[in-house]
Scaffold this motif. Structure first.
Motif, mmCIF file in Angstrom:
data_model
loop_
_atom_site.group_PDB
_atom_site.id
_atom_site.type_symbol
_atom_site.label_atom_id
_atom_site.label_comp_id
_atom_site.label_asym_id
_atom_site.label_seq_id
_atom_site.Cartn_x
_atom_site.Cartn_y
_atom_site.Cartn_z
ATOM 1 N N ARG A 1 1.295 8.224 1.205
ATOM 2 C CA ARG A 1 2.090 9.496 0.835
ATOM 3 C C ARG A 1 2.416 10.214 1.909
ATOM 4 O O ARG A 1 1.477 10.622 2.849
ATOM 5 N N ARG B 1 0.883 -1.357 -0.024
ATOM 6 C CA ARG B 1 0.101 0.046 0.014
ATOM 7 C C ARG B 1 1.137 1.422 0.033
ATOM 8 O O ARG B 1 1.822 1.328 0.847
ATOM 9 N N THR B 2 0.713 2.146 -0.655
ATOM 10 C CA THR B 2 1.405 3.480 -0.824
ATOM 11 C C THR B 2 0.637 4.581 0.133
ATOM 12 O O THR B 2 -0.643 4.655 0.080
#
Length: 183
Positions: A165, A162-163
């Motif tokens: 930010r 999962r990214t």
């Protein structure tokens, strides 16, 4: 509790190795001992923490201050206040000053209420991951120790990936990285 009523922010502050581990193999925290020296940013942060939200494994786990004054206390005894432990294994005997909660949303609400306009300091990789998944984590402070561990508990580990930010913020020490979580 109405989320807008509390001004408390959830901060995941953590010391990690340069290769991204917060514990060594089997939850070992003794690797951290040589790196527990003074850190002005952490010293400034501690009085801005109103409560701590921690997972049971982190709460019950190894202590880098083992055998020293401050063993078993948050920030090696540098902080005192309400502590909320998220667990599905509620203890039969309560621990003074510790509230055990079996549901993350309830624990977050309680920790925010206790923190007032200060930070809720999140301790534990899995609790931090759960706070991210719930859209509740606001900031991250990574304190990077100059060591590679090679194995252990990662600072963030999401099965399947999962990214998340992050927006960098300014820092006062070269080994500290502070971010806002972008949603």
């Amino acid at each position: 509790m109405d989320k807008r009523a509390s001004r408390a922010k959830l901060l995941y502050s953590v010391t990690m190795s340069a290769d991204g581990f917060i514990t060594g193999p089997d939850g070992d925290m003794q690797w951290m001992r040589p790196y527990l020296g003074p850190n002005p940013e952490v010293t400034e942060l501690i009085p801005r923490i109103g409560s701590i939200l921690v997972g049971r494994r982190s709460h019950d786990g190894d202590d880098p201050h083992k055998g020293e004054p401050g063993e078993g206390e948050a920030f090696g005894g540098g902080w005192d206040g309400p502590l909320f432990v998220v667990t599905h294994r509620l203890p039969s005997t309560p621990e003074p000053g510790v509230t055990y909660v079996d549901q993350l949303p309830e624990a977050i609400a309680m920790a925010k209420a206790a923190a007032g306009d200060k930070y809720v300091n999140v301790i534990g990789a899995d609790i931090a991951r759960q706070c991210i998944a719930a859209g509740e984590l606001d900031e991250v402070l990574l304190i990077i120790a100059p060591v590679f561990l090679g194995a252990g508990t990662r600072v963030f580990d999401e099965p399947g990936g999962r990214t998340v930010r992050l927006q960098p913020r300014s820092t006062t020490a070269g080994t500290n990285l502070w971010f806002d979580v972008l949603r």
